[in-house]
Design a protein around this motif. Structure first.
Motif, mmCIF file in Angstrom:
data_model
loop_
_atom_site.group_PDB
_atom_site.id
_atom_site.type_symbol
_atom_site.label_atom_id
_atom_site.label_comp_id
_atom_site.label_asym_id
_atom_site.label_seq_id
_atom_site.Cartn_x
_atom_site.Cartn_y
_atom_site.Cartn_z
ATOM 1 N N ALA A 172 17.048 63.605 -2.484
ATOM 2 C CA ALA A 172 18.420 63.366 -2.937
ATOM 3 C C ALA A 172 18.468 62.899 -4.385
ATOM 4 O O ALA A 172 19.344 63.312 -5.161
ATOM 5 C CB ALA A 172 19.108 62.349 -2.034
ATOM 6 N N GLY A 173 17.515 62.038 -4.776
ATOM 7 C CA GLY A 173 17.495 61.551 -6.149
ATOM 8 C C GLY A 173 17.257 62.666 -7.147
ATOM 9 O O GLY A 173 17.961 62.783 -8.155
ATOM 10 N N GLY A 174 16.253 63.503 -6.875
ATOM 11 C CA GLY A 174 15.970 64.623 -7.767
ATOM 12 C C GLY A 174 17.119 65.603 -7.841
ATOM 13 O O GLY A 174 17.439 66.141 -8.911
ATOM 14 N N TYR A 175 17.770 65.837 -6.711
ATOM 15 C CA TYR A 175 18.923 66.739 -6.658
ATOM 16 C C TYR A 175 20.065 66.193 -7.513
ATOM 17 O O TYR A 175 20.697 66.931 -8.283
ATOM 18 C CB TYR A 175 19.354 66.887 -5.206
ATOM 19 C CG TYR A 175 20.469 67.874 -4.957
ATOM 20 C CD1 TYR A 175 20.223 69.242 -4.938
ATOM 21 C CD2 TYR A 175 21.765 67.438 -4.699
ATOM 22 C CE1 TYR A 175 21.243 70.151 -4.679
ATOM 23 C CE2 TYR A 175 22.787 68.327 -4.440
ATOM 24 C CZ TYR A 175 22.526 69.688 -4.430
ATOM 25 O OH TYR A 175 23.543 70.577 -4.174
ATOM 26 N N ALA A 176 20.325 64.892 -7.405
ATOM 27 C CA ALA A 176 21.395 64.278 -8.196
ATOM 28 C C ALA A 176 21.073 64.309 -9.687
ATOM 29 O O ALA A 176 21.960 64.515 -10.524
ATOM 30 C CB ALA A 176 21.622 62.840 -7.731
ATOM 31 N N ILE A 177 19.797 64.113 -10.029
ATOM 32 C CA ILE A 177 19.393 64.181 -11.435
ATOM 33 C C ILE A 177 19.708 65.564 -12.007
ATOM 34 O O ILE A 177 20.209 65.693 -13.132
ATOM 35 C CB ILE A 177 17.895 63.859 -11.587
ATOM 36 C CG1 ILE A 177 17.653 62.361 -11.376
ATOM 37 C CG2 ILE A 177 17.385 64.277 -12.965
ATOM 38 C CD1 ILE A 177 16.188 61.968 -11.363
ATOM 39 N N GLU A 178 19.418 66.609 -11.247
ATOM 40 C CA GLU A 178 19.685 67.964 -11.736
ATOM 41 C C GLU A 178 21.177 68.181 -11.973
ATOM 42 O O GLU A 178 21.577 68.823 -12.953
ATOM 43 C CB GLU A 178 19.134 68.984 -10.744
ATOM 44 C CG GLU A 178 17.612 68.989 -10.682
ATOM 45 C CD GLU A 178 17.048 70.089 -9.800
ATOM 46 O OE1 GLU A 178 17.846 70.900 -9.268
ATOM 47 O OE2 GLU A 178 15.816 70.140 -9.644
ATOM 48 N N LYS A 179 22.010 67.647 -11.087
ATOM 49 C CA LYS A 179 23.458 67.780 -11.254
ATOM 50 C C LYS A 179 23.939 67.003 -12.480
ATOM 51 O O LYS A 179 24.770 67.489 -13.259
ATOM 52 C CB LYS A 179 24.172 67.282 -10.000
ATOM 53 C CG LYS A 179 23.861 68.071 -8.731
ATOM 54 C CD LYS A 179 24.350 69.495 -8.831
ATOM 55 C CE LYS A 179 24.146 70.249 -7.524
ATOM 56 N NZ LYS A 179 24.594 71.662 -7.604
ATOM 57 N N ALA A 180 23.434 65.785 -12.656
ATOM 58 C CA ALA A 180 23.841 64.968 -13.802
ATOM 59 C C ALA A 180 23.362 65.583 -15.112
ATOM 60 O O ALA A 180 24.064 65.531 -16.132
ATOM 61 C CB ALA A 180 23.295 63.550 -13.650
ATOM 62 N N ALA A 181 22.173 66.177 -15.102
ATOM 63 C CA ALA A 181 21.636 66.804 -16.313
ATOM 64 C C ALA A 181 22.529 67.951 -16.771
ATOM 65 O O ALA A 181 22.750 68.140 -17.976
ATOM 66 C CB ALA A 181 20.215 67.305 -16.051
ATOM 67 N N THR A 280 11.615 69.311 -7.365
ATOM 68 C CA THR A 280 10.225 69.651 -7.064
ATOM 69 C C THR A 280 9.325 68.431 -7.178
ATOM 70 O O THR A 280 8.515 68.147 -6.281
ATOM 71 C CB THR A 280 9.726 70.755 -8.013
ATOM 72 O OG1 THR A 280 10.526 71.923 -7.832
ATOM 73 C CG2 THR A 280 8.270 71.089 -7.736
ATOM 74 N N ALA A 281 9.455 67.690 -8.274
ATOM 75 C CA ALA A 281 8.636 66.489 -8.452
ATOM 76 C C ALA A 281 8.917 65.479 -7.351
ATOM 77 O O ALA A 281 7.992 64.857 -6.802
ATOM 78 C CB ALA A 281 8.908 65.877 -9.826
ATOM 79 N N ASP A 282 10.185 65.307 -7.002
ATOM 80 C CA ASP A 282 10.595 64.344 -5.987
ATOM 81 C C ASP A 282 9.978 64.686 -4.630
ATOM 82 O O ASP A 282 9.336 63.849 -3.977
ATOM 83 C CB ASP A 282 12.125 64.355 -5.899
ATOM 84 C CG ASP A 282 12.702 63.050 -5.372
ATOM 85 O OD1 ASP A 282 11.930 62.108 -5.112
ATOM 86 O OD2 ASP A 282 13.937 62.972 -5.235
ATOM 87 N N ALA A 283 10.152 65.925 -4.197
ATOM 88 C CA ALA A 283 9.653 66.336 -2.886
ATOM 89 C C ALA A 283 8.132 66.328 -2.823
ATOM 90 O O ALA A 283 7.536 65.861 -1.843
ATOM 91 C CB ALA A 283 10.182 67.726 -2.539
ATOM 92 N N LEU A 284 7.485 66.829 -3.878
ATOM 93 C CA LEU A 284 6.031 66.952 -3.830
ATOM 94 C C LEU A 284 5.326 65.607 -3.940
ATOM 95 O O LEU A 284 4.239 65.431 -3.374
ATOM 96 C CB LEU A 284 5.542 67.898 -4.924
ATOM 97 C CG LEU A 284 5.949 69.366 -4.764
ATOM 98 C CD1 LEU A 284 5.247 70.225 -5.808
ATOM 99 C CD2 LEU A 284 5.652 69.887 -3.360
ATOM 100 N N SER A 285 5.909 64.643 -4.652
ATOM 101 C CA SER A 285 5.256 63.333 -4.707
ATOM 102 C C SER A 285 5.223 62.704 -3.316
ATOM 103 O O SER A 285 4.237 62.060 -2.933
ATOM 104 C CB SER A 285 5.957 62.409 -5.707
ATOM 105 O OG SER A 285 7.258 62.050 -5.273
#
Length: 332
Positions: A172-181, A280-285
């Motif tokens: 969710a965090g990585g997804y939100a970052i992409e939207k904010a970017a 990708t970074a969020d899920a893979l970590s």
């Protein structure tokens, strides 16, 4: 043991953030603001300074994701799925659930949001930590875990197996970052950095054309484990055992589970991954943290992933691709 009362500790991200931004000297001051959202501290640093309305719009993307993907908000769409066992095809949560299913398949099940059922059994959500017995764990693994078998999608939407739970905190965090970017790009930012409790994305240029410089924090002593410098856009995400854990009979257990044993993993203190996209970074970590070292080290090399492992014994291990990005972190 079962029934033992313990504390469940969630360290405030602002205090125990794994990654911090290092400032370059003599550069134009950027817009910088932090807000408490999604149960953590979200920070945005942008060049040139944008309007408050534009900044609010970027932060609003985190609020939107939280409103649909929060495990804890009773009125979120995810809570409705967990409560009712179904979700319509028109739900705005559909893209996130599809992303979760994709990473479940791509990581051989090591990224598994359905492990919320196991985390509940351990007491990560209730505040009453415990160690489930082998029979209980076996039953949960058989009937309530494994995203590919407990969450099914058809033309009508999603069906969740009875008793199963989904927690999308791993993406969710990585997804939100992409939207904010995307909002920041459309606002005319020439360069910006978004930090969601250590999940970081940066892109564009700073006024002095210097590299973006990120320090990966050492969770053992809050020192610097490694440095990352780049002008190219990068996503950096760290998973660790130090922010969310339970303590039972004096022993600490982290919240990330091995999908085969159903037990909290204890191989690493932290795993940091660099990728081309925040999700990708969020899920893979998360996925790599769940893998035993003999699997993880081979898995990341086969996929040419840039990864820094800090094992639970204090050993640093860098993937081959990781050596191109992480500095001052000597493999031992």
């Amino acid at each position: 043991m079962a029934g033992n009362r313990v504390k469940v500790i969630l360290t405030v991200a602002a205090i125990a953030a794994v990654i911090m931004l290092l400032k370059s000297p003599q550069q134009e001051a950027p817009l910088f603001e932090s807000r408490l959202m999604m149960d953590t501290i979200i920070s945005i640093r942008a060049y040139p300074v944008i309007s408050k309305k534009q900044l609010d719009a970027a932060f609003a993307e985190f609020a939107k994701v939280e409103s649909k993907a929060s495990f804890h908000l009773e009125n979120s769409e995810l809570s409705a799925l967990n409560r009712n066992g179904s979700l319509g095809a028109a739900s705005s949560l559909t893209p996130l659930l599809q992303i979760a299913a994709d990473y479940f398949a791509r990581t051989d099940g090591y990224f598994d949001p359905s492990f919320a059922s196991l985390q509940k059994a351990y007491g990560f959500y209730s505040g009453e930590g415990r160690l489930p017995g082998e029979d209980e764990i076996a039953g949960l693994l058989r009937d309530r875990c494994g995203l590919g078998q407990v969450l099914l999608q058809n033309e009508e939407g999603f069906k969740l197996a009875s008793g199963s739970l989904i927690d999308l905190g791993g993406i969710a965090g990585g997804y939100a970052i992409e939207k904010a970017a995307r909002v920041l790009r459309e606002s005319g930012c020439s360069g910006f950095l978004i930090d969601d409790a250590g999940d970081i994305w940066f892109e564009g240029s700073k006024p002095d054309s210097s590299n973006w410089r990120i320090a990966v924090r050492d969770p053992r002593d809050n020192g610097t484990l490694a440095l990352v410098e780049s002008r190219a856009p990068l996503a950096i995400s760290t998973s660790g055992d130090y922010e969310r854990f339970i303590t039972v009979d004096g022993k600490r257990y982290g919240h990330i589970m091995n999908p085969h044993s159903g037990r909290p993993v204890d191989y690493y203190s932290s795993v940091t991954i660099i990728a081309s996209e925040p999700v990708t970074a969020d899920a893979l970590s998360t996925a790599v943290f769940a893998m035993p070292p003999e699997i993880a080290f081979k898995w990341v090399e086969e996929r040419n992933l840039a990864v820094l492992f800090l094992t639970s014994t204090g050993t640093i291990h860098l993937s081959r691709a990781g050596r191109q990005y992480f500095r001052q972190a000597e493999a031992q």
